[in-house]
Design a protein around this motif. Structure first.
Motif, short mmCIF file in Angstrom:
data_model
loop_
_atom_site.label_atom_id
_atom_site.label_comp_id
_atom_site.label_asym_id
_atom_site.label_seq_id
_atom_site.Cartn_x
_atom_site.Cartn_y
_atom_site.Cartn_z
N SER A 214 0.85 -1.20 0.00
CA SER A 214 0.00 0.00 0.00
C SER A 214 0.88 1.24 0.00
O SER A 214 1.80 1.36 0.82
N PHE A 215 0.59 2.17 -0.91
CA PHE A 215 1.33 3.42 -1.01
C PHE A 215 0.41 4.58 -0.62
O PHE A 215 -0.77 4.60 -0.97
N PHE A 216 0.99 5.54 0.10
CA PHE A 216 0.24 6.70 0.57
C PHE A 216 1.02 7.97 0.22
O PHE A 216 2.20 8.07 0.52
N ARG B 269 -6.80 5.32 9.15
CA ARG B 269 -6.13 6.57 9.53
C ARG B 269 -5.17 7.02 8.43
O ARG B 269 -5.10 8.22 8.13
N TYR B 270 -4.44 6.09 7.87
CA TYR B 270 -3.54 6.45 6.77
C TYR B 270 -4.33 7.01 5.58
O TYR B 270 -3.96 8.03 5.00
N ARG B 271 -5.39 6.33 5.21
CA ARG B 271 -6.17 6.80 4.06
C ARG B 271 -6.80 8.16 4.33
O ARG B 271 -6.87 9.01 3.44
N GLU C 15 -3.70 10.76 -1.49
CA GLU C 15 -3.96 9.70 -2.46
C GLU C 15 -3.36 8.41 -1.91
O GLU C 15 -2.35 8.43 -1.20
N ASP C 16 -4.00 7.28 -2.24
CA ASP C 16 -3.45 6.00 -1.82
C ASP C 16 -3.76 4.94 -2.86
O ASP C 16 -4.74 5.04 -3.61
N TRP C 17 -2.89 3.96 -2.92
CA TRP C 17 -3.04 2.85 -3.87
C TRP C 17 -2.49 1.58 -3.26
O TRP C 17 -1.41 1.59 -2.66
N THR C 18 -3.24 0.48 -3.38
CA THR C 18 -2.80 -0.82 -2.89
C THR C 18 -2.85 -1.83 -4.02
O THR C 18 -3.82 -1.89 -4.79
#
Length: 238
Positions: A10-12, A87-89, A94-97
């Motif tokens: 997962s990238f944030f 919490r991260y999202r 932006e986020d992508w998994t």
């Protein structure tokens, strides 16, 4: 928990000083909450370098969480429902998994072999992950070669996604890339140039105290990166 063939990465992306400071603090603050997530196996918190991550200079705006799970359904449920991932999202711009099944793995990460290969067909898109602990006396020599490798992979039209991340700046390096097929990835690895030169130097000089190489089948993804799914990039190059 035993090693699992289901892996999530997962990238944030964080914007604004407050969000970036929060993300930096969570490199320590998220450890206990992650360890308590039900069904999670091996996990790592990672920062990134500037640009696409292939530099020793830290990027305070991009972070990643790698984790293993017993199956894809559990992974999707825990990522969606668990408080630490929410919490991260909530903080991220932006986020992508990406959801992965291990095709092959060799080496160790923090003294463990964290992924277990599943019985999978050999065709289709794949992701490649390398992780190395760089010997301190080699660090400057290693990082001096990285910009040329980054430019080489960046100019390859077949690579759908690439990023450099790591647990500890300078000493730990993780590279992650997505390719439309094994032949495309092999062509890049075999091509004469800075990447091949670096591989020969690593082997000749024993640059790493620990290393791991893994290949994954891509099960799917969620979220966006740069406004779209990086997996869509493969459709234009296949």
């Amino acid at each position: 928990m035993t090693a699992s063939p289901i892996v999530t990465l997962s990238f944030f992306r964080f914007s604004g000083l407050g969000a970036r400071l929060w993300a930096l603090g969570m490199m320590g603050g998220a450890r206990m909450p992650l360890a308590r997530v039900p069904d999670i196996g091996f996990w790592k918190l990672c920062g990134s370098g500037t640009g696409e991550g292939f530099t020793p200079l830290p990027n305070t705006g991009v972070y990643a969480i790698l984790a293993t799970w017993p199956n894809e359904a559990t992974a999707r449920r825990r990522l969606s429902e668990t408080a630490i991932f929410r919490r991260y999202r909530d903080r991220a711009a932006e986020d992508w998994t990406v959801f992965l099944a291990t095709r092959s793995v060799r080496g160790r990460w923090s003294g463990k072999t964290p992924f277990a290969a599943a019985s999978l067909s050999s065709g289709g898109p794949l992701a490649a992950l390398t992780r190395a602990t760089i010997k301190p006396r080699i660090a400057l020599k290693f990082w001096s070669r990285v910009p040329n490798i980054s430019r080489m992979i960046g100019s390859d039209p077949k690579v759908a996604f690439k990023i450099g991340i790591g647990e500890v700046p300078l000493m730990h390096q993780v590279t992650f890339s997505i390719w439309p097929d094994a032949d495309s990835m092999a062509d890049f690895a075999r091509a004469n140039g800075p990447h091949a030169d670096a591989i020969r130097a690593v082997r000749a000089g024993s640059w790493f105290s620990e290393e791991l190489y893994a290949r994954f089948a891509i099960l799917g993804d969620s979220g966006t990166w740069g406004g779209t799914s990086p997996l869509a990039n493969m459709e234009t190059h296949v």
